[in-house]
Design a protein around this motif. Structure first.
Motif, PDB file in Angstrom:
ATOM      1  N   ALA A  59     -15.881   2.191   7.823  1.00 32.28           N
ATOM      2  CA  ALA A  59     -16.880   1.310   8.429  1.00 32.28           C
ATOM      3  C   ALA A  59     -16.561  -0.179   8.345  1.00 32.28           C
ATOM      4  N   ASN A  60     -15.829  -0.589   7.338  1.00 31.98           N
ATOM      5  CA  ASN A  60     -15.480  -2.013   7.194  1.00 31.98           C
ATOM      6  C   ASN A  60     -14.427  -2.150   6.097  1.00 31.98           C
ATOM      7  N   GLY A  61     -13.915  -3.342   5.943  1.00 30.99           N
ATOM      8  CA  GLY A  61     -12.850  -3.564   4.969  1.00 30.99           C
ATOM      9  C   GLY A  61     -13.328  -3.467   3.530  1.00 30.99           C
ATOM     10  N   THR A  62     -14.568  -3.838   3.297  1.00 34.53           N
ATOM     11  CA  THR A  62     -15.123  -3.752   1.942  1.00 34.53           C
ATOM     12  C   THR A  62     -15.217  -2.283   1.518  1.00 34.53           C
ATOM     13  N   ASP A  63     -15.699  -1.437   2.430  1.00 33.28           N
ATOM     14  CA  ASP A  63     -15.753   0.003   2.145  1.00 33.28           C
ATOM     15  C   ASP A  63     -14.358   0.549   1.891  1.00 33.28           C
ATOM     16  N   PHE A  85      -8.738 -16.139  -6.271  1.00 32.34           N
ATOM     17  CA  PHE A  85      -8.679 -16.888  -5.018  1.00 32.34           C
ATOM     18  C   PHE A  85      -8.535 -15.903  -3.859  1.00 32.34           C
ATOM     19  N   THR A  86      -9.683 -15.357  -3.423  1.00 30.31           N
ATOM     20  CA  THR A  86      -9.711 -14.363  -2.343  1.00 30.31           C
ATOM     21  C   THR A  86     -11.113 -14.332  -1.767  1.00 30.31           C
ATOM     22  N   TYR A  87     -11.276 -13.577  -0.685  1.00 29.20           N
ATOM     23  CA  TYR A  87     -12.621 -13.324  -0.173  1.00 29.20           C
ATOM     24  C   TYR A  87     -13.321 -12.404  -1.182  1.00 29.20           C
ATOM     25  N   ILE A  88     -14.603 -12.629  -1.358  1.00 28.41           N
ATOM     26  CA  ILE A  88     -15.356 -11.988  -2.445  1.00 28.41           C
ATOM     27  C   ILE A  88     -15.275 -10.452  -2.455  1.00 28.41           C
ATOM     28  N   ALA A  89     -15.097  -9.863  -1.276  1.00 27.62           N
ATOM     29  CA  ALA A  89     -15.127  -8.394  -1.181  1.00 27.62           C
ATOM     30  C   ALA A  89     -14.113  -7.728  -2.109  1.00 27.62           C
ATOM     31  N   THR A  90     -12.949  -8.335  -2.246  1.00 28.86           N
ATOM     32  CA  THR A  90     -11.888  -7.760  -3.077  1.00 28.86           C
ATOM     33  C   THR A  90     -12.390  -7.485  -4.489  1.00 28.86           C
ATOM     34  N   VAL A  91     -13.146  -8.441  -5.013  1.00 32.40           N
ATOM     35  CA  VAL A  91     -13.570  -8.365  -6.408  1.00 32.40           C
ATOM     36  C   VAL A  91     -14.933  -7.684  -6.530  1.00 32.40           C
ATOM     37  N   PRO A 131      -3.246  -6.645  -4.950  1.00 33.45           N
ATOM     38  CA  PRO A 131      -2.692  -7.859  -4.357  1.00 33.45           C
ATOM     39  C   PRO A 131      -3.406  -8.149  -3.035  1.00 33.45           C
ATOM     40  N   VAL A 132      -3.648  -9.430  -2.770  1.00 36.23           N
ATOM     41  CA  VAL A 132      -4.311  -9.835  -1.525  1.00 36.23           C
ATOM     42  C   VAL A 132      -3.316 -10.667  -0.716  1.00 36.23           C
ATOM     43  N   HIS A 133      -3.039 -10.217   0.494  1.00 35.66           N
ATOM     44  CA  HIS A 133      -2.094 -10.942   1.358  1.00 35.66           C
ATOM     45  C   HIS A 133      -2.881 -12.049   2.077  1.00 35.66           C
ATOM     46  N   GLU A 157      -3.240  -2.465  -1.751  1.00 37.05           N
ATOM     47  CA  GLU A 157      -3.029  -3.725  -1.026  1.00 37.05           C
ATOM     48  C   GLU A 157      -4.276  -4.096  -0.229  1.00 37.05           C
ATOM     49  N   ASP A 158      -4.763  -5.308  -0.418  1.00 41.51           N
ATOM     50  CA  ASP A 158      -5.836  -5.819   0.437  1.00 41.51           C
ATOM     51  C   ASP A 158      -5.146  -6.532   1.604  1.00 41.51           C
ATOM     52  N   ASN A 159      -5.040  -5.776   2.708  1.00 36.02           N
ATOM     53  CA  ASN A 159      -4.290  -6.254   3.871  1.00 36.02           C
ATOM     54  C   ASN A 159      -5.223  -6.765   4.972  1.00 36.02           C
ATOM     55  N   ALA A 160      -6.464  -7.100   4.595  1.00 36.71           N
ATOM     56  CA  ALA A 160      -7.462  -7.492   5.602  1.00 36.71           C
ATOM     57  C   ALA A 160      -7.030  -8.714   6.406  1.00 36.71           C
ATOM     58  N   GLN A 161      -6.222  -9.585   5.799  1.00 35.45           N
ATOM     59  CA  GLN A 161      -5.852 -10.819   6.499  1.00 35.45           C
ATOM     60  C   GLN A 161      -4.412 -10.803   7.009  1.00 35.45           C
ATOM     61  N   ALA A 162      -3.695  -9.716   6.801  1.00 30.07           N
ATOM     62  CA  ALA A 162      -2.256  -9.771   7.119  1.00 30.07           C
ATOM     63  C   ALA A 162      -1.771  -8.624   7.990  1.00 30.07           C
ATOM     64  N   THR A 186      -7.617  -2.348   5.167  1.00 26.46           N
ATOM     65  CA  THR A 186      -7.774  -3.463   6.094  1.00 26.46           C
ATOM     66  C   THR A 186      -9.174  -3.497   6.667  1.00 26.46           C
ATOM     67  N   SER A 187      -9.451  -4.605   7.358  1.00 26.22           N
ATOM     68  CA  SER A 187     -10.749  -4.842   7.990  1.00 26.22           C
ATOM     69  C   SER A 187     -10.525  -5.128   9.461  1.00 26.22           C
ATOM     70  N   PHE A 188     -11.443  -4.638  10.289  1.00 20.52           N
ATOM     71  CA  PHE A 188     -11.402  -4.973  11.715  1.00 20.52           C
ATOM     72  C   PHE A 188     -12.555  -5.893  12.096  1.00 20.52           C
ATOM     73  N   SER A 191     -13.062 -11.422  13.733  1.00 21.79           N
ATOM     74  CA  SER A 191     -12.139 -12.561  13.659  1.00 21.79           C
ATOM     75  C   SER A 191     -10.809 -12.239  12.983  1.00 21.79           C
ATOM     76  N   LYS A 192     -10.668 -11.019  12.471  1.00 22.78           N
ATOM     77  CA  LYS A 192      -9.390 -10.663  11.820  1.00 22.78           C
ATOM     78  C   LYS A 192      -8.288 -10.539  12.880  1.00 22.78           C
ATOM     79  N   ASN A 193      -7.037 -10.493  12.438  1.00 29.66           N
ATOM     80  CA  ASN A 193      -5.927 -10.468  13.407  1.00 29.66           C
ATOM     81  C   ASN A 193      -6.012  -9.261  14.344  1.00 29.66           C
ATOM     82  N   ASP A 199     -18.183  -4.198  13.235  1.00 29.85           N
ATOM     83  CA  ASP A 199     -17.512  -3.922  11.962  1.00 29.85           C
ATOM     84  C   ASP A 199     -16.538  -2.751  12.082  1.00 29.85           C
ATOM     85  N   GLY A 200     -15.556  -2.742  11.202  1.00 25.71           N
ATOM     86  CA  GLY A 200     -14.617  -1.629  11.127  1.00 25.71           C
ATOM     87  C   GLY A 200     -13.639  -1.865  10.006  1.00 25.71           C
ATOM     88  N   GLY A 201     -12.986  -0.791   9.576  1.00 22.81           N
ATOM     89  CA  GLY A 201     -11.982  -0.923   8.534  1.00 22.81           C
ATOM     90  C   GLY A 201     -11.111   0.321   8.515  1.00 22.81           C
TER      91      GLY A 201
END
Ligand SMILES: *Cc1c(COP(=O)(O)O)cnc(C)c1O
Length: 379
Positions: A59-63, A85-91, A131-133, A157-162, A186-188, A191-193, A199-201
């Motif tokens: 459903a999303n990158g956080t999930d 130093f990341t978007y809060i979801a990682t932690v 690791p967060v890219h 790997e938190d690849n939401a931004q890469a 990853t997250s969709f 605004s992600k690449n 929402d999606g992931g």
């Protein structure tokens, strides 16, 4: 200058509108809104693109991150190493599962986790490393993978931004970001690449048994309908989003190249400016510039943002408060100092970057940015 935005999804949509509209229409006609054929097709196509065996849409990158952690079967109090130093979801998902986030500092040039800091943070309780890219730049994975292997610690790997980025090992092998850890996420987010229109992931792995487990957790802990093996959750990618993402996946390489070209323009305009540090690109990766993030030296960032805003140039701070200083997570702030993270918090500034930027827009933004820097350096 036309209305400038950090991300311009409207112009991107207009270029692929006939394909997108037809795909959405097909889903509407089929009424297969949940788990329709596009969801399976998209999962397979993304797996091929990434070079991984399994992609589990969710459903999303956080999930995605939460399900990945759940699949590792960790116990409350187990330690998970992440950058602050990341978007809060990682932690956030680590804390949500009653695990203990252990924060490590990042490098000032790459903005990604410092591998020596990870080495120092490892204890007998360390049960995962995330690791967060960040901003589209891959972590130094060769060093991290070797370290994790030595200690038998799984990597998520938190690849939401890469997504779309690559990493090249010292032997010359190049692979996609998100495909190197035991699990990739990853997250969709639009605004992600690779963004949907909602929402999606997705979760990736090469491990067959783990893939089954991840799929089961994302589906109420069931493999057979109405027979629930473990406590899971309900996390699905909508068929409409999958249909949209199938189309956008075919454009992902071109989108990454367009972002990279914007970064080249900015780099060139700002190079050698004594008060502006342009983002470093580590030689081992293809940086896909989810964000274009500068560091200001000896210039007030607030004043800079105001000057830009006066010319209708948006800018953003990703992220103004690092995780270890968030009220939500303060309890986990260890005794370890994070001086680079603390420094970056005050100096980073991100400029508009997307797939449809024109040279005129870039010239306008960079001219005003440099003018403002000149004025502010003497302030
Ligand atoms: C966007 C993002 C997420 C979360 O994705 P959502 O789809 O918004 O839940 C997680 N980690 C990072 C680094 C992100 O940028």
């Amino acid at each position: 200058m036309q209305h400038l935005q950090m991300v311009d999804l409207k112009r991107q949509y207009q270029k692929i509108k006939p394909e997108i509209d037809a795909a959405i229409h097909n889903v509407l006609e089929s009424t297969a809104f949940i788990n329709g054929p596009d969801v399976q097709h998209f999962g397979k196509e993304l797996a091929t693109y990434l070079g991984v065996k399994h992609v589990i849409p969710c459903a999303n990158g956080t999930d995605a991150l939460q399900i990945a952690l759940m699949a590792l079967g960790l116990q409350p109090g187990d330690e998970v190493i992440t950058p602050s130093f990341t978007y809060i979801a990682t932690v956030e998902v680590v804390a949500l599962l009653r695990l203990k986030p252990v924060f490590v500092d990042v490098d000032a040039d790459t903005f990604t986790m410092n591998i020596d800091a990870v080495r120092k943070a490892i204890t007998s309780k360390t049960k995962a490393i995330i690791p967060v890219h960040l901003y589209g730049q891959c972590v130094d994975m060769e060093s991290l993978l070797a370290l994790a292997k030595e200690h038998h610690i799984p990597i998520i790997e938190d690849n939401a931004q890469a997504i779309g980025g690559t990493y090249t090992f010292s032997n010359g092998t190049t692979v996609k970001t998100g495909s190197m850890g035991l699990i990739g996420c990853t997250s969709f987010f639009p605004s992600k690449n690779l963004g949907g229109y909602g929402d999606g992931g997705a979760i990736f792995t090469n491990d067959d048994a783990l893939a089954d487990q991840l799929r089961m957790i994302a589906n109420h802990g069931q493999k057979v309908r109405y027979y629930h093996e473990v406590v899971g959750c309900n996390s699905r990618l909508d068929t409409i989003q999958a249909a949209i993402l199938r189309i956008k996946l075919r454009h992902l390489d071109e989108y990454c190249a367009a972002r990279s070209a914007v970064a080249d323009y900015y780099d060139n305009a700002f190079k050698n400016h004594p008060h502006i540090i342009t983002p470093y690109r580590a030689p081992y990766n293809y940086h896909v510039f989810h964000q274009y993030t500068l560091q200001l030296k000896g210039i007030s960032r607030d004043a800079m943002q105001q000057k830009l805003a006066a010319h209708h140039i948006p800018s953003m701070i990703y992220y103004p408060v690092p995780s270890h200083k968030q009220n939500m997570l303060k309890a986990f702030a260890g005794s370890e100092q994070l001086p680079v993270t603390d420094m970056l918090q005050d100096v980073v500034i991100s400029l508009p970057i997307h797939t449809e930027m024109t040279e005129d827009e870039l010239a306008y933004i960079t001219t005003h940015f440099i003018d403002a820097a000149e004025e502010l350096k003497n302030a």
